[in-house]
Design an enzyme around this catalytic site. Structure first.
Site, PDB file in Angstrom:
ATOM      1  N   ASP A  45      46.201  59.141 -28.887  1.00 16.25           N
ATOM      2  CA  ASP A  45      47.703  58.877 -28.064  1.00 16.25           C
ATOM      3  C   ASP A  45      48.261  57.772 -28.950  1.00 16.25           C
ATOM      4  OD1 ASP A  45      47.770  61.164 -26.230  1.00 16.25           O
ATOM      5  OD2 ASP A  45      46.274  60.025 -25.201  1.00 16.25           O
ATOM      6  N   ARG A 147      56.449  38.135  -7.425  1.00 17.07           N
ATOM      7  CA  ARG A 147      55.288  37.116  -7.942  1.00 17.07           C
ATOM      8  C   ARG A 147      54.065  37.794  -8.067  1.00 17.07           C
ATOM      9  NH1 ARG A 147      56.400  31.332  -7.142  1.00 17.07           N
ATOM     10  NH2 ARG A 147      58.370  31.502  -6.301  1.00 17.07           N
TER      11      ARG A 147
HETATM   12  P1  NAD Z   1      44.272  51.841 -26.292  1.00 18.15           P
HETATM   13  O1  NAD Z   1      43.521  52.243 -27.461  1.00 18.15           O
HETATM   14  O2  NAD Z   1      43.966  50.759 -25.472  1.00 18.15           O
HETATM   15  O3  NAD Z   1      44.466  53.229 -25.260  1.00 18.15           O
HETATM   16  C1  NAD Z   1      44.390  53.362 -24.164  1.00 18.15           C
HETATM   17  C2  NAD Z   1      44.163  54.588 -23.600  1.00 18.15           C
HETATM   18  O4  NAD Z   1      45.419  55.301 -22.911  1.00 18.15           O
HETATM   19  C3  NAD Z   1      43.767  55.882 -24.475  1.00 18.15           C
HETATM   20  O5  NAD Z   1      42.542  56.563 -23.935  1.00 18.15           O
HETATM   21  C4  NAD Z   1      44.949  56.915 -24.633  1.00 18.15           C
HETATM   22  O6  NAD Z   1      44.377  58.384 -24.836  1.00 18.15           O
HETATM   23  C5  NAD Z   1      45.417  56.679 -23.485  1.00 18.15           C
HETATM   24  N1  NAD Z   1      46.921  57.074 -23.240  1.00 18.15           N
HETATM   25  C6  NAD Z   1      47.945  56.740 -23.939  1.00 18.15           C
HETATM   26  N2  NAD Z   1      48.862  57.107 -23.594  1.00 18.15           N
HETATM   27  C7  NAD Z   1      48.450  57.970 -22.499  1.00 18.15           C
HETATM   28  C8  NAD Z   1      49.368  58.784 -21.661  1.00 18.15           C
HETATM   29  N3  NAD Z   1      50.913  59.058 -21.662  1.00 18.15           N
HETATM   30  N4  NAD Z   1      48.771  59.519 -20.647  1.00 18.15           N
HETATM   31  C9  NAD Z   1      47.342  59.332 -20.307  1.00 18.15           C
HETATM   32  N5  NAD Z   1      46.567  58.692 -21.081  1.00 18.15           N
HETATM   33  C10 NAD Z   1      47.445  57.975 -22.285  1.00 18.15           C
HETATM   34  O7  NAD Z   1      45.877  51.300 -26.512  1.00 18.15           O
HETATM   35  P2  NAD Z   1      46.671  52.290 -27.324  1.00 18.15           P
HETATM   36  O8  NAD Z   1      46.227  53.472 -28.125  1.00 18.15           O
HETATM   37  O9  NAD Z   1      47.454  51.339 -28.300  1.00 18.15           O
HETATM   38  O10 NAD Z   1      47.550  52.819 -26.544  1.00 18.15           O
HETATM   39  C11 NAD Z   1      48.492  52.157 -25.557  1.00 18.15           C
HETATM   40  C12 NAD Z   1      48.865  52.629 -24.390  1.00 18.15           C
HETATM   41  O11 NAD Z   1      47.651  52.105 -23.621  1.00 18.15           O
HETATM   42  C13 NAD Z   1      49.950  51.837 -23.466  1.00 18.15           C
HETATM   43  O12 NAD Z   1      51.176  52.591 -23.744  1.00 18.15           O
HETATM   44  C14 NAD Z   1      49.269  52.054 -22.118  1.00 18.15           C
HETATM   45  O13 NAD Z   1      49.761  53.050 -21.337  1.00 18.15           O
HETATM   46  C15 NAD Z   1      47.891  52.313 -22.221  1.00 18.15           C
HETATM   47  N6  NAD Z   1      47.318  50.993 -21.495  1.00 18.15           N
HETATM   48  C16 NAD Z   1      46.410  51.339 -20.627  1.00 18.15           C
HETATM   49  C17 NAD Z   1      46.017  50.333 -19.777  1.00 18.15           C
HETATM   50  C18 NAD Z   1      44.987  51.034 -18.640  1.00 18.15           C
HETATM   51  O14 NAD Z   1      44.874  52.222 -18.515  1.00 18.15           O
HETATM   52  N7  NAD Z   1      44.412  49.888 -17.993  1.00 18.15           N
HETATM   53  C19 NAD Z   1      45.956  49.130 -20.019  1.00 18.15           C
HETATM   54  C20 NAD Z   1      46.744  48.826 -21.173  1.00 18.15           C
HETATM   55  C21 NAD Z   1      47.543  49.802 -21.962  1.00 18.15           C
END
Ligand code: NAD
Length: 266
Positions: A45, A147
């Site tokens: 993704d 906040r």
């Molecule tokens: P990353 O490698 O940390 O991947 C994060 C995970 O999010 C991967 O498993 C990916 O498959 C999943 N993911 C991405 N888009 C998704 C969607 N629309 N629905 C379900 N799962 C999804 O980071 P990256 O690959 O650079 O991706 C960036 C994304 O990571 C950001 O857009 C954000 O949504 C996500 N993210 C998630 C968390 C969390 O779940 N706690 C924290 C920070 C960022």
């Protein structure tokens, strides 16, 4: 038809990219990284988000499709074993277009300049140190003073990503909307926030205004993180642009949600 391939860069994704390029060129399709009609992502993704951000200026001309080389993807639905079938589909058959809503975000700075971004998943507002303190307005009316650790403003297709981890709702991408979800808000007798996620329909603009001067924020736009100072306001709304997915077979949203979070078994 002109195509581009964005690869995750690991060995498996690079070799699939090379094979797909060769097969598609054998069918007389032209590789064009600048102006593709079809942007193919090979990876996960994150790679799909990268391809989206690369071509976000030409969404009316570029459609997207993803091959995932790791675990099941939300945006990338083809697996490496299917690339011959996918190449034939791309070369021989017209695709269906499925459109999903996007988030439009403007960062207005104190010096009068503004920067515009589109997000496929979300934007989040955080800080390296200390609490995020923001006045939240909806349709020009003050709603609350937030906040806490930060806020996540997600698209429907991004609702299964960071938003879900924060306890937000999963929204079907047929609903043009955005969702504001809190990250650990401070709630006591002095500070109060709504606590629930808010769903805003199309045309409802929300703004986030820093309360304290000289604050540095970490703003994420999908997989990109920016450190920004002297912000006057961050403005979010449902974008007028949409992402267009090239579909050769159904990829139902609720099935994807179930397969990703519940079980792939029937
Ligand atoms: P990353 O490698 O940390 O991947 C994060 C995970 O999010 C991967 O498993 C990916 O498959 C999943 N993911 C991405 N888009 C998704 C969607 N629309 N629905 C379900 N799962 C999804 O980071 P990256 O690959 O650079 O991706 C960036 C994304 O990571 C950001 O857009 C954000 O949504 C996500 N993210 C998630 C968390 C969390 O779940 N706690 C924290 C920070 C960022």
């Amino acid at each position: 038809m002109k195509f581009s391939i964005t690869s995750k860069g690991d060995h498996k994704s690079e070799s699939i990219k090379a094979i797909m390029c060769q097969y598609l060129e054998d069918f007389d399709l032209e590789y064009d990284e600048i102006e593709p009609d079809l942007a193919i992502s090979v990876g996960g993704d994150g790679t799909f988000l990268q391809a989206f951000q690369t071509y976000s200026e030409r969404l009316d001309k570029t459609a997207f499709i993803g091959v995932h080389t790791g675990h099941l993807g939300f945006y990338a639905d083809w697996v490496p074993e299917e690339i011959e079938q996918l190449v034939i589909e791309i070369a021989k058959n017209p695709y269906q277009i499925v459109e999903y809503p996007l988030l439009s975000m403007m960062i207005h700075s104190e010096d009068g300049t503004s920067e515009h971004y589109l997000a496929l998943n979300e934007t989040s507002i955080k800080k390296v140190e200390g609490s995020v303190v923001l006045d939240v307005t909806i349709k020009g009316e003050h709603f609350e003073r937030f906040r806490g650790d930060g806020l996540c403003i997600s698209t429907p297709s991004g609702s299964t990503a960071y938003n879900k981890a924060l306890g937000g709702a999963i929204i079907h991408p047929s609903l043009p909307s955005l969702q504001i979800t809190e990250m650990s808000s401070i709630n006591n007798r002095v500070y109060r926030t709504i606590g629930s996620s808010l769903m805003l329909p199309k045309h409802h603009v929300c703004k986030f205004l820093p309360v304290e001067d000289n604050q540095s924020f970490l703003i994420t736009i999908d997989h990109i993180t920016k450190s920004v100072m002297n912000i006057k306001a961050i403005e979010c709304k449902v974008a007028k642009e949409k992402i267009r997915f090239a579909r050769y077979r159904p990829f139902p949203f609720w099935k994807r949600v179930r397969d990703s979070f519940i079980s792939e078994e029937r």
